[in-house]
Design an enzyme around this catalytic site. Structure first.
Site, PDB file in Angstrom:
ATOM      1  N   LYS A  97       6.164  58.863  21.254  1.00 25.77           N
ATOM      2  CA  LYS A  97       6.033  60.124  21.775  1.00 25.77           C
ATOM      3  C   LYS A  97       6.538  60.303  23.129  1.00 25.77           C
ATOM      4  CE  LYS A  97       2.464  63.272  23.489  1.00 25.77           C
ATOM      5  NZ  LYS A  97       1.133  63.535  23.817  1.00 25.77           N
ATOM      6  N   GLY A 185      -4.114  70.425  25.266  1.00 28.06           N
ATOM      7  CA  GLY A 185      -5.179  71.687  25.648  1.00 28.06           C
ATOM      8  C   GLY A 185      -5.946  72.170  24.787  1.00 28.06           C
ATOM      9  N   ASN A 206      -6.889  64.978  22.772  1.00 28.13           N
ATOM     10  CA  ASN A 206      -7.210  63.868  23.688  1.00 28.13           C
ATOM     11  C   ASN A 206      -8.418  64.063  24.276  1.00 28.13           C
ATOM     12  OD1 ASN A 206      -7.289  61.422  25.133  1.00 28.13           O
ATOM     13  ND2 ASN A 206      -5.251  61.307  25.604  1.00 28.13           N
TER      14      ASN A 206
END
Lengths: 255, 388
Positions: A97, A185, A206
């Site tokens: 990532k 977000g 997360n």
């Protein structure tokens, strides 16, 4: 009814990916991973300590969950590239990532450095999943250099503000030829469902799970929301109605 | 006679993956066609309500082609009008076709240039092409579409490249509508100053395609279908596609093929501007008569449905249609029109003895057409490109 997500040739049944930061303990993380049903989690390479007795990686069963090393902390392409190569050298999966965030306050991704790093890493055979702002043209450029997905943010990391970039996300979803993972977000299960309903292929969550009072329970809630949103999309969500009104005869000439 | 190179004779069949052509081949057009028949008021309502402002799915397009949708034509027209104005403004881009040559070695039932037809053939020299272009320039036209029959020796790659080179200093925007070529040739044309490629598949039905293209390289359906992809890969900025309405008996199936192709091109070639055209067959040398001509009401329904499916795609209207219909269609989704057209090589600078490709219906001059547009509250746009 099978509806697998395919990224770089690999099948995923779950469309919920987890970030592993901010959890109160490795045990809490392991429990949340279990109840989320996720098949891919991201771990910041800077958190990994292969020499330690106990490590964040202990929470992850590599047979069931793919480890997506992230380059968080990198401030430019060079650092991100070196981190990716370190991960490879350490024997971790070559899925990266790509996260290049020079601004430590908002953790916003640098588009120029991200594209540069993506081009190099894709060229070196990594499977690259780039974290970016919701910029449709940038997403096309990243797809062109060979990224396996694009990962546009819904709102700033940790802000839990949901899909503030929704209009741009809709364009990205419409135009993308690779899976779109909304990342950052997403603060509530309803927001995850919203992302799935607008056509995202997956979401990455997360903060909302890691900082919840009960991470495992929140992980389950997100799992249900992602499944619900996806199911709703596939069932054919009705469009927003518009008023009908007859006015000037555009077609009267046909009479 | 110089032998035509073998490479042009034996083109591969099959479609390259990652192209709009391959995407189209993977689309279930037959299934979508069945949706047209089964679509009732609910499906039409859903299709009209639409999505979030972006392109709609082909299933919605199928519903908008249905007889049920025909009953809501005025509403479709209003939405198509609003969508077009929002995206394109009240503007119509004007262009002219410039026929380079009516030589042709292919035999196609519907075309005046077909190899078997006894017509007066002519090929313009590059100097004559320039004279034509300058004449058109004096009439206001800045966007030209170079058209030619298929004759690889007379209308060779080198000839086409030379024509573009000769015109480039004088013509801001040049597109070509000629036999299909490989990517390298398209690159040469782009390098010479060409920015647009127009290739009509003519019909998306393979059976009809095989029947009306009797002889010549044009018989290769796949190679033709892949041409817009090759042009885009070569750097063409504008891609134009089209189907000849009336060739295949089922206009709705044709519409689905055209729509799916346009949608796939938009998806695969994100830097390109895609436009489409729906010429209805006109009388031509050879006397081809369409089995099932498309009526005006069906034509309008199709136009509106296309506009609603593809809000960003240009829709081009030629002088095949009558003045009255062209004027009415200005407000229904059309964004580009040819004007003052001649379809015989050399018809602009002075009357030419060559025979035309088809009979024009709207013979008004560009100035007249511009006047009509202004009167309708539209701005005629002559120039919208600058070569760098």
């Amino acid at each position: 009814m099978q509806d697998p997500l395919i990224i770089a040739g690999r099948h995923f049944q779950s469309r919920l990916f987890l970030g592993t930061g901010k959890f109160p303990s490795t045990a809490a993380l392991a429990s949340a991973i279990e109840s989320s049903g996720t098949e891919m989690v991201t771990v910041a390479l800077r958190r990994v300590d292969l020499s330690a007795e106990e490590d964040i990686l202990d929470a992850i069963d590599p047979e069931r969950v793919l480890l997506l090393t992230n380059t968080s902390g990198a401030v430019d392409a060079g650092e991100a590239i070196r981190l990716a190569r370190l991960a490879r050298a350490a024997g971790l999966p070559e899925w990266i990532k790509l996260e290049v965030t020079p601004d430590p306050r908002y953790l916003l991704p640098d588009p120029v450095e991200t594209l540069r790093a993506a081009e190099v890493l894709c060229g070196e055979g990594f499977t690259v999943l780039p974290y970016v702002n919701a910029d449709p043209v940038l997403c096309k450029r990243l797809q062109e250099v060979g990224c396996a997905t694009v990962m546009p943010l819904g709102s700033w990391i940790g802000s839990n503000q949901g899909l503030r970039t929704k209009a741009a996300l809709e364009i990205i979803v419409e135009q993308s030829l690779v899976p779109v993972v909304v990342d950052a977000g997403i603060g509530a299960p309803s927001q995850a469902a919203e992302a799935m309903e607008l056509g995202a292929d997956a979401v990455l969550v997360n903060t909302a799970i890691g900082t919840a009072g009960d991470p495992a329970a929140m992980a389950l809630a997100f799992r249900l929301a992602v499944e619900a949103g996806r199911a709703g999309l596939r069932a054919g969500l009705a469009g927003v109605g518009r008023e009908a009104a007859a006015s000037s005869p555009l077609t009267g000439f046909l009479a | 006679m110089t032998p035509v190179s073998i490479e042009l004779e034996s083109r591969p069949t099959g479609l390259a993956p990652g192209t709009a052509a391959a995407d189209l081949a993977a689309t279930d057009l037959a299934g979508l066609r069945r949706l047209v028949d089964s679509a009732g008021d609910v499906a039409v309502e859903r299709a009209l309500a639409g999505g979030r402002g972006g392109p709609r799915p082909l299933a919605d397009f199928a519903a908008l082609l249905s007889p049920a949708a025909a009953g809501r034509l005025e509403e479709m027209a209003r939405r198509a009008h609003e969508t077009t104005v929002r995206r394109f403004g009240r503007t119509i881009h004007l262009f002219a076709p410039l026929y380079l040559s009516n030589e042709c070695v292919s035999t196609c039932d519907y075309c005046g240039f077909s190899a078997g037809n006894q017509i007066a053939r002519r090929t313009l020299s590059p100097d004559e092409v320039l004279a034509e272009a300058l004449e058109l320039r004096s009439r206001g036209l800045r966007h030209l579409l170079l058209v030619a029959g298929e004759h690889a020796r007379i209308v060779s790659k080198d000839y086409l490249v030379e024509c573009v080179q000769v015109l480039a200093p004088h013509v801001p925007s040049i597109a070509v509508e000629v036999q299909v070529w490989d990517t390298e040739t398209y690159r040469r044309l782009v390098g010479a100053g060409c920015d647009g490629l127009v290739v009509y598949q003519e019909t998306y039905d393979r059976g009809t395609y095989a029947r009306v293209h009797r002889k010549g390289k044009k018989r290769n359906y796949d190679w033709r279908l892949g041409a817009p992809d090759r042009g885009a890969a070569a750097g063409m900025r504008r891609l134009g596609i089209g189907a000849l309405l009336g060739l295949h008996h089922d206009w709705r199936l044709e519409a689905l093929g055209l729509a799916a192709h346009a949608q796939a091109l938009v998806r695969r070639w994100w830097r390109c501007e895609v436009s489409l055209s729906l010429p209805r067959l006109r009388p031509a040398a050879g006397g081809f008569e369409p089995a099932d001509p498309v009526g005006d009401a069906d034509f309008v329904q199709l136009l509106c449905a296309l506009r609603l499916l593809l809000p960003d795609v240009g829709i081009s209207l030629s002088t095949r249609e009558s003045p009255a219909l062209r004027d009415a269609l200005v407000r229904l989704g059309v964004t580009q029109m040819s004007a003052g057209s001649h379809t015989e090589p050399g018809g602009y600078a002075e009357p030419s003895e060559a025979d035309p490709q088809f009979e024009i219906s709207d013979t008004r001059s560009p100035a007249e057409v511009a006047g009509v547009l202004r009167a309708a509250g539209y701005d005629p746009v002559w120039k919208d490109w600058e070569r760098t």
